[in-house]
Structure formats: C-alpha cells, structure tokens
Design a protein around this motif. Structure first.
Motif, PDB file in Angstrom:
ATOM      1  N   ALA A 195       0.814  -1.207   0.000  1.00  0.00           N
ATOM      2  CA  ALA A 195       0.000   0.000   0.000  1.00  0.00           C
ATOM      3  C   ALA A 195       0.852   1.263   0.000  1.00  0.00           C
ATOM      4  CB  ALA A 195      -0.928  -0.001   1.201  1.00  0.00           C
ATOM      5  N   ALA A 196       0.360   2.286  -0.712  1.00  0.00           N
ATOM      6  CA  ALA A 196       1.070   3.557  -0.803  1.00  0.00           C
ATOM      7  C   ALA A 196       1.077   4.293   0.526  1.00  0.00           C
ATOM      8  CB  ALA A 196       0.433   4.429  -1.876  1.00  0.00           C
ATOM      9  N   ALA A 197       0.129   3.961   1.385  1.00  0.00           N
ATOM     10  CA  ALA A 197       0.049   4.604   2.697  1.00  0.00           C
ATOM     11  C   ALA A 197      -0.741   3.699   3.642  1.00  0.00           C
ATOM     12  CB  ALA A 197      -0.624   5.964   2.597  1.00  0.00           C
TER      13      ALA A 197
ATOM     14  N   SER B 193       3.402  -2.557   4.401  1.00  0.00           N
ATOM     15  CA  SER B 193       4.751  -2.967   4.793  1.00  0.00           C
ATOM     16  C   SER B 193       5.391  -1.855   5.613  1.00  0.00           C
ATOM     17  CB  SER B 193       5.609  -3.266   3.558  1.00  0.00           C
ATOM     18  OG  SER B 193       6.944  -3.514   3.936  1.00  0.00           O
ATOM     19  N   THR B 194       5.569  -2.112   6.897  1.00  0.00           N
ATOM     20  CA  THR B 194       6.197  -1.115   7.769  1.00  0.00           C
ATOM     21  C   THR B 194       7.718  -1.118   7.621  1.00  0.00           C
ATOM     22  OG1 THR B 194       6.259  -2.733   9.569  1.00  0.00           O
ATOM     23  CG2 THR B 194       4.333  -1.291   9.453  1.00  0.00           C
ATOM     24  N   MET B 195       8.236  -2.103   6.900  1.00  0.00           N
ATOM     25  CA  MET B 195       9.684  -2.213   6.734  1.00  0.00           C
ATOM     26  C   MET B 195      10.188  -1.393   5.547  1.00  0.00           C
ATOM     27  SD  MET B 195      10.395  -4.177   9.225  1.00  0.00           S
ATOM     28  CE  MET B 195      12.106  -4.585   8.870  1.00  0.00           C
ATOM     29  N   ARG B 196       9.301  -0.917   4.699  1.00  0.00           N
ATOM     30  CA  ARG B 196       9.708  -0.190   3.509  1.00  0.00           C
ATOM     31  C   ARG B 196       9.580   1.318   3.699  1.00  0.00           C
ATOM     32  NH1 ARG B 196       8.574  -5.124   1.813  1.00  0.00           N
ATOM     33  NH2 ARG B 196       9.481  -5.911  -0.144  1.00  0.00           N
ATOM     34  N   THR B 197      10.545   2.031   3.138  1.00  0.00           N
ATOM     35  CA  THR B 197      10.535   3.488   3.193  1.00  0.00           C
ATOM     36  C   THR B 197       9.586   4.033   2.125  1.00  0.00           C
ATOM     37  OG1 THR B 197      12.337   3.712   1.606  1.00  0.00           O
ATOM     38  CG2 THR B 197      12.942   3.452   3.930  1.00  0.00           C
ATOM     39  N   LYS B 198       9.315   5.310   2.192  1.00  0.00           N
ATOM     40  CA  LYS B 198       8.467   5.953   1.186  1.00  0.00           C
ATOM     41  C   LYS B 198       9.082   5.808  -0.204  1.00  0.00           C
ATOM     42  CE  LYS B 198       6.261  10.404   0.148  1.00  0.00           C
ATOM     43  NZ  LYS B 198       6.924  10.687  -1.157  1.00  0.00           N
ATOM     44  N   GLU B 199      10.402   5.954  -0.271  1.00  0.00           N
ATOM     45  CA  GLU B 199      11.082   5.816  -1.564  1.00  0.00           C
ATOM     46  C   GLU B 199      10.946   4.408  -2.117  1.00  0.00           C
ATOM     47  OE1 GLU B 199      12.344   7.254   1.127  1.00  0.00           O
ATOM     48  OE2 GLU B 199      12.202   9.340   0.396  1.00  0.00           O
ATOM     49  N   GLN B 200      10.987   3.400  -1.260  1.00  0.00           N
ATOM     50  CA  GLN B 200      10.845   2.017  -1.715  1.00  0.00           C
ATOM     51  C   GLN B 200       9.416   1.721  -2.162  1.00  0.00           C
ATOM     52  OE1 GLN B 200      12.357   0.222   1.902  1.00  0.00           O
ATOM     53  NE2 GLN B 200      14.246  -0.425   0.875  1.00  0.00           N
TER      54      GLN B 200
END
Length: 362
Positions: free
Chosen positions: A54-56, A65-72
């Motif tokens: 999800a984008a947000a 995914s709480t492990m991924r950054t906004k850039e990822q």
C-alpha cells in the motif's frame, strides 16, 4: 506534505512498458493503450499502475509494509500494471489479493512481455516456462459448506495454478480439494478446515474424524470424492502426489506437484531408495511390508539403469508384487528397452520416467 508514496510518471511508464502494455491479471489480455478518436495524434490509455504494498497505511489498507521506506514504496519494484477494471478489484480487496500473489503476477506479465518481444508474437505462458516459479502463498479457512466451490476455485485461479502446474492438473486438484472439504465437513464432522497454498504444494487440514483420504480411490460406486481422487491418480499420478495422514488430532492432506525424482521424498514418506545390490531385495521387501500406513509406495531407482540392471531388479524383487500395495517405480531418463524390461513385472507395478524433468506415466 503528503506521506503517500505516489508513483511518478516515469515510473508508471516503465511499469506499462515492462508489462507490454497488457494487464497483469491472470487470464486478462487487455491492451491498455491505443489510438484516441479525439485527434489524429491522440492516445487512449486504460491502464493503471497499482501499488503492491500500500502507498500509505490506514483506512482499508491491508497490504501494508512497515519495513519499507516511502522511496521504496514508490519505486518501480513495488508496482504492477493493470487495466482499470482489475486494478480497482485488487485495490478493493487487499485481503484476497496478497502481495506475494501480485509479485507472482508481475513476474508472469513481464516474462510474457519479454518472450513476446523476443519472438515477435504474442506468447501464452506454459508450465514449461515456469518450472522454477513458486506458488504464491495463501491461507483459506472454511467452516461451513455452501460457498466452497467459489472460494477454492477463486484461490486456485489467483494462485496461477493452471499456469504453473498445468491446466488439467490444476482443475483436477481443484475438484479434489472441493470434494475433500465436503467430505471433512459433512461425513468427517469437522468444524474447521484450512487450505494452505504453499510454494510447492497445497495442504488441507481439518479437525474432523480420523480419515485416510487415499482410501477413497479404491471405493467404487461413482461418488464424487472417490471419482475425483481416482481421476487425479489415473490421469495425473505421474505429476501429482496426494499424501494423507492423521497428526496431532487433525487430518492433513497434501497435494504436491512432482517435477523430478528428488521431489518425491518431500511429497510423501511412502518412498524407498534402492541400490543395484541384489542382496538388498530382502531389505526392500521388508521395508514395503513395514509401511502399513502406505497404500502406494514409490521406489526410487538408481540413475542410468541398464537392461541388465532392470532384469536383475525384476528377478530379485518380484515378491514386492505380493505386498498388496500400489508400487510405483521411479526412474530418471530410462531408455525404452529398460522400461520394457521393468514392465514385465506386471500390471500391478507402475513406472514414472522423468525425462528432462518432465515425468511421464508408463
């Protein structure tokens, strides 16, 4: 400042091109771009770049995914190209359409586009293209009957089982799962059944009365369960193994696609590996006799069997025919003459011959 990880226009264009401008939903062949009638140079686009994770967070988002950054999250690796219809579907039901599933669909779409571009024609993927692809994992829970056909059929479709295992194998597996679920919840008095689609197999676990599902194969009379399981064994027994056991108060049925001899020990404990030593014949016979819970036993033959090896095995191990069990001899790249020598053991013995990792029943 927004925290939503939106795709940039270049990222969307890359996703569309890598999918060949075709929707990535299994079975959908919609081309998502074409000329517009509004002007001679106009282009009409009916595709959309969808986020896998999800984008947000928040709201109805499930693939978070709480492990991924906004850039990822806004990177091309987190996107899949879809037509508008299927894009809305996967974004509306994020529980059914998991991230693992969408990553698999994306892999298929890009492989299809690559092959089509290379060969200069539209390519339909086959199991031969997907030998190393794992099934996307899913878990389904069924506590009552009435919608089992739709639930299981949809899960089989979304897991791309027809592409990875083969169309007929997938449909026979679907039929078997539906019949086993019905048997467990009705005759077995189970109150809960769980289907786990794993990378290489499908498991059905229920809390009903103890029951060995493989015994349904030998029941005559044309009942649904026995007919489906018998068809699975007769038509696809060279590629699909059904293993049934009772463990910790639950029935466990596992359906596994076999692509090479080494897959068999993982698919079922009812297997024996043999050597060319004739003195091992008595050992083989004793092993067969001790496998009291096995109606079918897979005998893994040594590699590169010759005719004299086959004749020696036949002369030394004819007594396994008296075990009353289904015996399947498993060989790798057996020659035509070796197969003929093994077939002289009689119709009680079946032969699986793997050639270039493609098994055939003989």
């Amino acid at each position: 400042m927004t925290t939503r990880a939106n795709f940039s226009s270049p990222t969307k264009e890359i996703l569309a091109k890598r999918a060949g401008y075709m929707c990535s939903f299994p079975g959908c062949t919609v081309i998502t771009t074409g000329p517009s009638t509004e002007s001679p140079s106009g282009v009409s686009n009916s595709g959309m770049a969808c986020h896998i994770y999800a984008a947000a967070p928040g709201g109805c988002a499930r693939r978070v995914s709480t492990m991924r950054t906004k850039e990822q999250l806004e990177d091309v690796s987190n996107g899949i190209w879809m037509c508008y219809q299927h894009g809305k579907i996967i974004d509306t039901d994020e529980d059914a359409y998991t991230a693992d599933m969408l990553f698999t669909w994306k892999k298929f779409a890009e492989l299809r586009a690559n092959l089509s571009n290379t060969l200069g024609r539209v390519v339909e993927l086959t199991p031969g293209h997907l030998k190393e692809v794992a099934l996307p994992e899913q878990t389904l829970q069924i506590t009552s009957l009435g919608e089992e056909n739709q639930i299981i059929g949809t899960a089989i479709r979304n897991s791309c089982l027809e592409l990875i295992w083969g169309k007929m194998q997938a449909r026979a597996t679907r039929d078997t799962l539906i019949e086993l679920i019905r048997n467990a919840l009705s005759h077995g008095k189970a109150t809960n059944a769980v289907i786990n689609i794993r990378s290489t197999c499908i498991e059905l676990i229920d809390n009903g009365n103890r029951f060995d599902s493989t015994t349904l194969i030998s029941i005559s009379g044309g009942r649904g369960g026995s007919t489906s399981l018998a068809a699975l064994q007769k038509r696809h027994g060279a590629t699909i193994i059904l293993d049934s056991k009772y463990c910790s108060g639950k029935n466990l049925n596992r359906i596994t696609l076999v692509r090479k001899p080494e897959d068999i020990p993982e698919a079922t404990p009812c297997n024996i590996s043999i050597t060319l030593d004739r003195a091992s014949a008595q050992t083989i016979h004793r092993q067969v006799q001790t496998m009291t819970d096995c109606d079918s036993i897979y005998v893994l033959l040594p590699e590169y069997l010759t005719c004299s090896d086959a004749i020696g095995f036949r002369n030394s191990n004819g007594q396994i025919l008296n075990s009353g069990k289904r015996i399947i001899l498993v060989g790798n790249e057996l020659s035509e003459q070796v197969v003929k020598e093994l077939q002289k053991l009689g119709h009680q013995v079946e032969i699986m011959n793997f050639d270039d990792q493609t098994p055939s029943a003989l």
